[in-house]
Scaffold this active site. Structure first.
Site, PDB file in Angstrom:
ATOM      1  CG  ASN A  89      -1.826   1.139   1.399  1.00 28.27           C
ATOM      2  OD1 ASN A  89      -1.412   2.172   1.056  1.00 28.27           O
ATOM      3  ND2 ASN A  89      -3.227   1.008   1.891  1.00 28.27           N
ATOM      4  NE  ARG A  97      -7.384  11.673   5.521  1.00 30.66           N
ATOM      5  CZ  ARG A  97      -7.936  10.845   6.523  1.00 30.66           C
ATOM      6  NH1 ARG A  97      -7.192  10.002   7.244  1.00 30.66           N
ATOM      7  NH2 ARG A  97      -9.237  10.968   6.780  1.00 30.66           N
ATOM      8  CG  HIS A 141      -8.310   4.041   1.089  1.00 28.93           C
ATOM      9  ND1 HIS A 141      -8.377   3.875   2.353  1.00 28.93           N
ATOM     10  CD2 HIS A 141      -9.644   4.720   0.453  1.00 28.93           C
ATOM     11  CE1 HIS A 141      -9.671   4.191   2.730  1.00 28.93           C
ATOM     12  NE2 HIS A 141     -10.241   4.732   1.488  1.00 28.93           N
ATOM     13  CG  HIS A 196       0.722   6.153   4.617  1.00 27.71           C
ATOM     14  ND1 HIS A 196      -0.192   7.338   4.979  1.00 27.71           N
ATOM     15  CD2 HIS A 196       0.113   5.148   5.009  1.00 27.71           C
ATOM     16  CE1 HIS A 196      -1.294   6.732   5.572  1.00 27.71           C
ATOM     17  NE2 HIS A 196      -1.154   5.536   5.413  1.00 27.71           N
ATOM     18  CB  THR A 223      -9.464   1.824   7.166  1.00 25.20           C
ATOM     19  OG1 THR A 223      -9.039   2.667   5.930  1.00 25.20           O
ATOM     20  CG2 THR A 223     -10.731   0.999   6.945  1.00 25.20           C
ATOM     21  NE  ARG A 265      -9.291   8.564   4.483  1.00 24.99           N
ATOM     22  CZ  ARG A 265      -9.551   7.375   5.257  1.00 24.99           C
ATOM     23  NH1 ARG A 265      -8.872   6.213   5.362  1.00 24.99           N
ATOM     24  NH2 ARG A 265     -10.592   7.785   6.168  1.00 24.99           N
ATOM     25  CG  HIS A 298      -5.388  -1.691   9.615  1.00 26.73           C
ATOM     26  ND1 HIS A 298      -5.630  -0.748   8.649  1.00 26.73           N
ATOM     27  CD2 HIS A 298      -5.012  -1.363  10.872  1.00 26.73           C
ATOM     28  CE1 HIS A 298      -5.582   0.317   9.219  1.00 26.73           C
ATOM     29  NE2 HIS A 298      -5.328   0.090  10.646  1.00 26.73           N
ATOM     30  CD  GLU A 300      -6.997  -6.250   3.134  1.00 30.01           C
ATOM     31  OE1 GLU A 300      -7.070  -6.126   1.713  1.00 30.01           O
ATOM     32  OE2 GLU A 300      -6.243  -5.606   3.813  1.00 30.01           O
ATOM     33  CD  GLU A 342      -6.871  -0.464   1.090  1.00 30.14           C
ATOM     34  OE1 GLU A 342      -6.969   0.707   1.382  1.00 30.14           O
ATOM     35  OE2 GLU A 342      -5.954  -1.114   1.171  1.00 30.14           O
TER      36      GLU A 342
HETATM   37  N1  PXP Z   1      -5.921  -3.107   3.827  1.00 32.36           N
HETATM   38  C1  PXP Z   1      -6.573  -2.135   3.938  1.00 32.36           C
HETATM   39  C2  PXP Z   1      -8.006  -2.695   3.366  1.00 32.36           C
HETATM   40  C3  PXP Z   1      -6.559  -0.955   4.411  1.00 32.36           C
HETATM   41  O1  PXP Z   1      -7.282  -0.144   4.381  1.00 32.36           O
HETATM   42  C4  PXP Z   1      -5.150  -0.505   4.712  1.00 32.36           C
HETATM   43  C5  PXP Z   1      -4.728   0.727   5.211  1.00 32.36           C
HETATM   44  O2  PXP Z   1      -5.471   1.029   6.231  1.00 32.36           O
HETATM   45  C6  PXP Z   1      -4.159  -1.700   4.692  1.00 32.36           C
HETATM   46  C7  PXP Z   1      -4.541  -2.924   4.241  1.00 32.36           C
HETATM   47  C8  PXP Z   1      -2.728  -1.513   4.991  1.00 32.36           C
HETATM   48  O3  PXP Z   1      -2.728  -1.095   6.398  1.00 32.36           O
HETATM   49  P1  PXP Z   1      -1.257  -0.443   7.120  1.00 32.36           P
HETATM   50  O4  PXP Z   1      -1.240   0.738   6.029  1.00 32.36           O
HETATM   51  O5  PXP Z   1      -1.552  -0.351   8.578  1.00 32.36           O
HETATM   52  O6  PXP Z   1      -0.374  -1.527   6.565  1.00 32.36           O
END
Ligand code: PXP
Length: 247
Positions: free
Chosen positions: A15, A57, A51, A18, A109, A53, A198, A159, A78
């Site tokens: 992901n 952001r 994602h 960030h 999330t 959003r 997550h 997931e 996402e």
């Molecule tokens: N999976 C989903 C569906 C998410 O929304 C997120 C980010 O919130 C992640 C995985 C990745 O989570 P993290 O950034 O905490 O690794």
């Protein structure tokens, strides 16, 4: 229909949200999440997760097409279950769409999607995505009633939200882990492919990666944080190694 155990290669979706968060802090175009996607592709990541959003952001609309153009890795978008996001998903046609709950005031999330309570809202969105050939996943808490709801919605993938596990301490860790393992097994038994994500880190990923039915982990914040110190390639490679060692 029961799915075979996914024992063997566990996919890693990275992901890259960030990277965009850091970019947006200064309003320019550096660091570019597209460069992150290219690095993930070059060092053994299996997919890119992003994602979009509602408040934009981190990832922005224009990033999606740029990410898709820059790499052949499957894109897992996402998205909140809204008409706007549905329209964007249909326009971009990502490999997969993961429907997540979204509240503007949350930092990330925070919980799973209430697939059970929101059947009527989700059903047309899941159907439109599936008709367009997009693999739909639901980001749910590891609960039996959410698997039942996913079955009613005909979602091929769930997931499982690992946040409670990631934040647990003491005896709660094994309780949360067992919950995820049980629900992953239940999903697979019912023909739904279980993924998880997550809050996963080098320290907590291995017990999750060892759950045989899981086919994919999506990991973001920790990898981008580590990338500040060791670079994204080294961070992804180390996570990959830990996942492989756990299987
Ligand atoms: N999976 C989903 C569906 C998410 O929304 C997120 C980010 O919130 C992640 C995985 C990745 O989570 P993290 O950034 O905490 O690794």
């Amino acid at each position: 229909m029961s799915l075979p155990s996914a024992q063997g290669r566990l996919r890693l979706g990275v992901n890259i949200d960030h990277v965009a968060t850091i970019r947006n802090a200064r309003g320019g175009d550096h660091p570019d999440p597209v460069r992150a996607a290219e690095i993930v592709a070059a060092c053994g990541g299996d997919g890119i997760t992003a994602h979009l959003r509602e408040d934009r952001r981190h990832i922005r609309d224009a990033d999606l097409a740029r990410i898709q153009a820059a790499t052949d890795l499957p894109l897992n978008l996402e998205m909140a279950a809204t008409d706007e996001m549905l329209e964007i998903a249909l326009r971009h046609s990502p490999h997969a769409a993961c429907i997540v709950p979204e509240r503007r005031e949350e930092r990330t999330t925070e919980g799973g999607l209430d697939a059970a309570g929101q059947h009527n809202r989700l059903a047309p969105i899941v159907a439109r995505l599936a008709d367009a050939g997009i693999r739909v996943s639901l980001f749910i808490a590891p609960e039996e009633r959410q698997i039942e709801a996913a079955l009613r919605l005909k979602a091929p993938v769930v997931e499982l939200h690992t946040g409670e596990y990631a934040h647990a301490t003491g005896d709660r860790v094994s309780v949360e882990l067992e919950r995820i393992a049980d629900i992953a097994a239940l999903a697979a038994k019912n023909g739904i492919e279980p993924h998880a994500g997550h809050g996963l880190t080098y320290d907590n990923v291995q017990p999750i990666a060892a759950i045989p039915q899981l086919a994919e982990l999506n990991i973001g914040h920790y990898l981008v944080g580590e990338a500040v110190f060791v670079g994204l390639e080294a961070a992804v490679r180390k996570m990959r190694e830990l996942m492989d060692d756990a299987r």
